[in-house]
Design an enzyme around this catalytic site. Sequence first.
Site, mmCIF file in Angstrom:
data_model
loop_
_atom_site.group_PDB
_atom_site.id
_atom_site.type_symbol
_atom_site.label_atom_id
_atom_site.label_comp_id
_atom_site.label_asym_id
_atom_site.label_seq_id
_atom_site.Cartn_x
_atom_site.Cartn_y
_atom_site.Cartn_z
ATOM 1 N N ASP A 204 -49.629 22.785 -24.122
ATOM 2 C CA ASP A 204 -48.335 23.079 -23.522
ATOM 3 C C ASP A 204 -47.371 23.560 -24.495
ATOM 4 O OD1 ASP A 204 -46.191 23.112 -21.489
ATOM 5 O OD2 ASP A 204 -47.201 21.181 -20.838
ATOM 6 N N GLY A 230 -48.212 26.432 -27.116
ATOM 7 C CA GLY A 230 -48.210 27.912 -26.511
ATOM 8 C C GLY A 230 -48.060 27.882 -25.245
ATOM 9 N N PHE A 232 -49.041 29.100 -21.519
ATOM 10 C CA PHE A 232 -50.339 29.627 -20.957
ATOM 11 C C PHE A 232 -50.162 31.175 -20.267
ATOM 12 C CE2 PHE A 232 -48.507 26.069 -17.835
ATOM 13 C CZ PHE A 232 -47.788 27.106 -16.925
ATOM 14 N N HIS A 250 -49.623 25.793 -8.202
ATOM 15 C CA HIS A 250 -48.377 25.709 -7.215
ATOM 16 C C HIS A 250 -47.186 26.239 -7.697
ATOM 17 C CE1 HIS A 250 -47.258 21.301 -6.863
ATOM 18 N NE2 HIS A 250 -47.285 21.841 -8.084
#
Length: 348
Positions: A204, A230, A232, A250
């Site tokens: 994360d 980091g 994503f 979502h």
Amino acid sequence: MSGSTPEQPAPAAYLPLLFGFALNQIAGVTSRLGVPDLLGEKALTAEELATGTGAHPGFLLRLLRAATAAGLLTQDAEGRFALTPLGGMYRTDSPVQAAPLDAMHAAPAVWQAWGALEQSVRTGQPAFELVHGTGLFDHLKGAPELAAVFHSAMAAGSAVQLPAITKGFDFSRFAHVTDVGGGNGTHLAAILAANPHLRGTVFDTANGILEAPEVLAAAGVADRCTTEAGSFFEHVPAGADAYLLKNILHDWNDDENRRILDNCRTAMGPNGRVVVFTSVLSEGRPDQDPVEALGAAVFDIEMMVVTTGRERTLTEFEHLFAAAGLRLAQVTPLPCPFLYYALEAVPA
């Protein structure tokens, strides 16, 4: 002609639609005043609760009567109030905590965004952006109190979902999993604790994983788990057997999700998998509980209000995976509310 008219819907059918906003506030204010914790297993009068909460006695009594009518409380012949099982969900020591989720929805910034739902539908722009000029996640960076409420609400949701994931999904096939967007490690810590053979990585942002070492250590799995910082949207760590995305996709639109899934596809080997834990919108199947389907549909509108994302049907997930060079290979229903599934995608 008989002159008959269609049968009038019962109040139970239309009251939640007309006054759902009021019911939310009745429950939320009762909770935020501390009434559920003051009551606990006891019965107290309105006067005693006014003393304990510091609220106006007359106005509090009216709120307590409404909370009783809503099913959160009972009132005996002596005028004492007590919690129902539903009201007990708002206690801070409840295994299933409704209070943090309510606090999130009742927060002024979120409440105001819901007020712009019509404009959102008309324009195709998230309501939160329309009201506040920025997306929820950027807004949280400058709103520490709301950020704390948000993370508390996410933790409350995970408290329900994690047992379903650890018990309902087979992790025995994997040796190393990476939790993409894994935050403080709560999700992966529970998975590793339930699967002693498994190693993991929490991935994360630097801020997202700040508390992860402490969480992993408290769970006794720090020796089997690393953390990596980091985005994503830029990359994910290579070498895992499975890349877990719990309640991540979502939050984002299709183009943003393609970037996330592309990075997972690039990082994993030919036998790797992406495992998405998510609610799935009903496609009108008669075997699905309508209340479950309603819950998933409401989540989809919530995504419209506060993010650029959306909930999706299985067909829409198949298209999303295909755009990233993946194929939906397995669908596992999980014992969790609102049509919650594990969706496994493999290289196409």
